[in-house]
Scaffold this motif. Structure first.
Motif, short mmCIF file in Angstrom:
data_model
loop_
_atom_site.label_atom_id
_atom_site.label_comp_id
_atom_site.label_asym_id
_atom_site.label_seq_id
_atom_site.Cartn_x
_atom_site.Cartn_y
_atom_site.Cartn_z
N GLY A 149 0.68 -0.87 0.10
CA GLY A 149 0.03 -0.21 0.34
C GLY A 149 0.67 1.02 -0.14
N ARG A 150 0.39 2.35 0.14
CA ARG A 150 0.71 3.93 0.06
C ARG A 150 1.56 3.47 1.43
N ILE A 168 14.33 3.28 -0.76
CA ILE A 168 12.81 3.52 -1.77
C ILE A 168 12.55 2.40 -2.73
N ALA A 169 13.89 2.68 -3.66
CA ALA A 169 14.00 1.02 -4.63
C ALA A 169 14.20 0.03 -3.56
N GLU A 170 15.23 -0.09 -2.98
CA GLU A 170 15.75 -1.73 -1.74
C GLU A 170 14.16 -2.38 -1.44
N ARG A 204 12.31 -3.86 -3.87
CA ARG A 204 11.88 -5.07 -4.09
C ARG A 204 12.16 -6.11 -3.57
N GLU A 205 12.34 -5.54 -2.52
CA GLU A 205 11.65 -6.44 -0.86
C GLU A 205 10.18 -6.49 -1.08
N TYR A 206 9.62 -5.54 -1.22
CA TYR A 206 8.38 -5.88 -0.92
C TYR A 206 7.75 -4.69 -2.67
N PRO A 207 7.64 -5.84 -2.93
CA PRO A 207 6.70 -4.54 -4.34
C PRO A 207 5.17 -4.81 -4.39
N LEU A 251 6.93 2.11 15.21
CA LEU A 251 6.75 2.35 13.90
C LEU A 251 6.21 1.21 12.58
N PRO A 252 5.34 1.12 12.22
CA PRO A 252 5.30 0.04 11.17
C PRO A 252 6.75 -0.37 10.90
N LEU A 253 6.65 -1.61 9.89
CA LEU A 253 8.25 -2.18 9.93
C LEU A 253 8.64 -1.15 8.14
N VAL A 254 8.53 -1.08 7.83
CA VAL A 254 8.51 -0.90 6.55
C VAL A 254 8.97 0.84 6.63
N ILE A 255 8.62 1.92 7.76
CA ILE A 255 9.14 3.12 7.73
C ILE A 255 10.28 2.38 8.78
#
Length: 300
Positions: free
Chosen positions: A99-100, A118-120, A123-126, A281-285
């Motif tokens: 998601g966003r 962000i590109a990395e 690739r991990e979370y398309p 914090l959420p994992l991706v953050i």
């Protein structure tokens, strides 16, 4: 020496110590961990006995960390954070972040910093849907519905949480053609040359050399509103610019710019990640924040 067979209890002891250090209270730590106060006290006593050092100075009113306690508290915090990320990374293989993902950052952080990270992550979370806004204007998190705002310099009082990512420094640069046209640039000749200035530099801006400072003043000023614009103006020979080193490293490497007065540097400015999350914090953050910290730890 760390011996696994002799320190089986250490990870959990450190997790309890982390909570005690953060709350400053056996009672509050016990409430947070679901233990009794006496059990928490016993865990800490065991930890001190196992390590052979005193970690806390106890009194009837409060707990104070010793020097050894302060050092272990930092490591305990890192351990808890690492364990938390490890668990979430495993879980995320089933429920991957998606998601966003809305982020704002200064223009100077686009090519060499934020976009590659962000590109990395993509690739991990398309299934992520990044929305990146690069601007030197400070955007409000709630007004613009942002997950994270990367900001440079002192932060105004706000209800947002600020995570220190690192520091950046600025250097003086000019194009080879400009230097050839005006000759060797010295502290004495600099005020006689055109100066490219950014909005936050139109005042008492100085560069420092050990115990000496040099005021950036000139009778010929070119005003630019963004760091990228200042770099472009310098490349095109409009004058000398004081810009973040991270922004001009590539232009210096490929010969479009040269550093001027290399012994002088602009102030070191702190870089923060702002967010409005009240809980973890959420994992991706968190992954992005940790990778930004690692990037700022490298020579910029």
């Amino acid at each position: 020496m760390f011996i696994k067979s002799e320190h089986k209890r250490l990870p959990y002891q450190m997790m309890i110590f982390d909570e005690v250090a953060k709350t400053g209270s056996f009672t509050k730590a016990a409430e947070a961990l679901g233990h009794t106060k006496s059990a928490v006290s016993q865990y800490i006593s065991q930890l001190e006995a196992d390590l052979g050092v005193r970690l806390l100075n106890r009194s009837t009113r409060r707990l104070n960390l010793t020097s050894a306690g302060q050092q272990l508290a930092r490591r305990s915090e890192q351990l808890v954070s690492m364990l938390s990320v490890s668990v979430e990374e495993v879980v995320s293989q089933v429920a991957a972040p998606q998601g966003r993902l809305a982020i704002t950052a200064p223009l100077a952080f686009d090519t060499g910093l934020v976009t590659p990270l962000i590109a990395e992550l993509l690739r991990e979370y398309p299934k992520l849907e990044p929305e990146l806004t690069f601007t030197d204007e400070r955007l409000d998190l709630l007004t613009h519905k942002l997950d994270l705002a990367i900001s440079v310099g002192m932060q105004k009082d706000s209800s947002y949480h600020a995570i220190l990512l690192g520091h950046i420094s600025s250097i003086l640069v000019a194009s080879p053609e400009f230097i050839a046209r005006h000759g060797t640039i010295s502290p004495e000749t600099l005020p006689q040359l055109p100066l490219i200035t950014l909005p936050w530099q139109q005042g008492k801006t100085k560069v420092e050399k050990k115990n000496n400072s040099l005021a950036l003043t000139s009778t010929a000023v070119v005003k630019i509103n963004t760091s990228l614009g200042a770099m472009s103006a310098a490349i095109n020979g409009l004058g000398v610019a004081l810009v973040p080193k991270i922004l001009v490293n590539q232009a210096i490497s490929d010969g479009r710019l040269q550093q001027v007065l290399p012994d002088y540097n602009g102030e070191h400015r702190q870089v923060y990640a702002l967010h409005s999350y009240q809980q973890q914090l959420p994992l991706v953050i968190r992954l992005l924040v940790e990778r930004l910290k690692l990037r700022f730890a490298l020579p910029l």
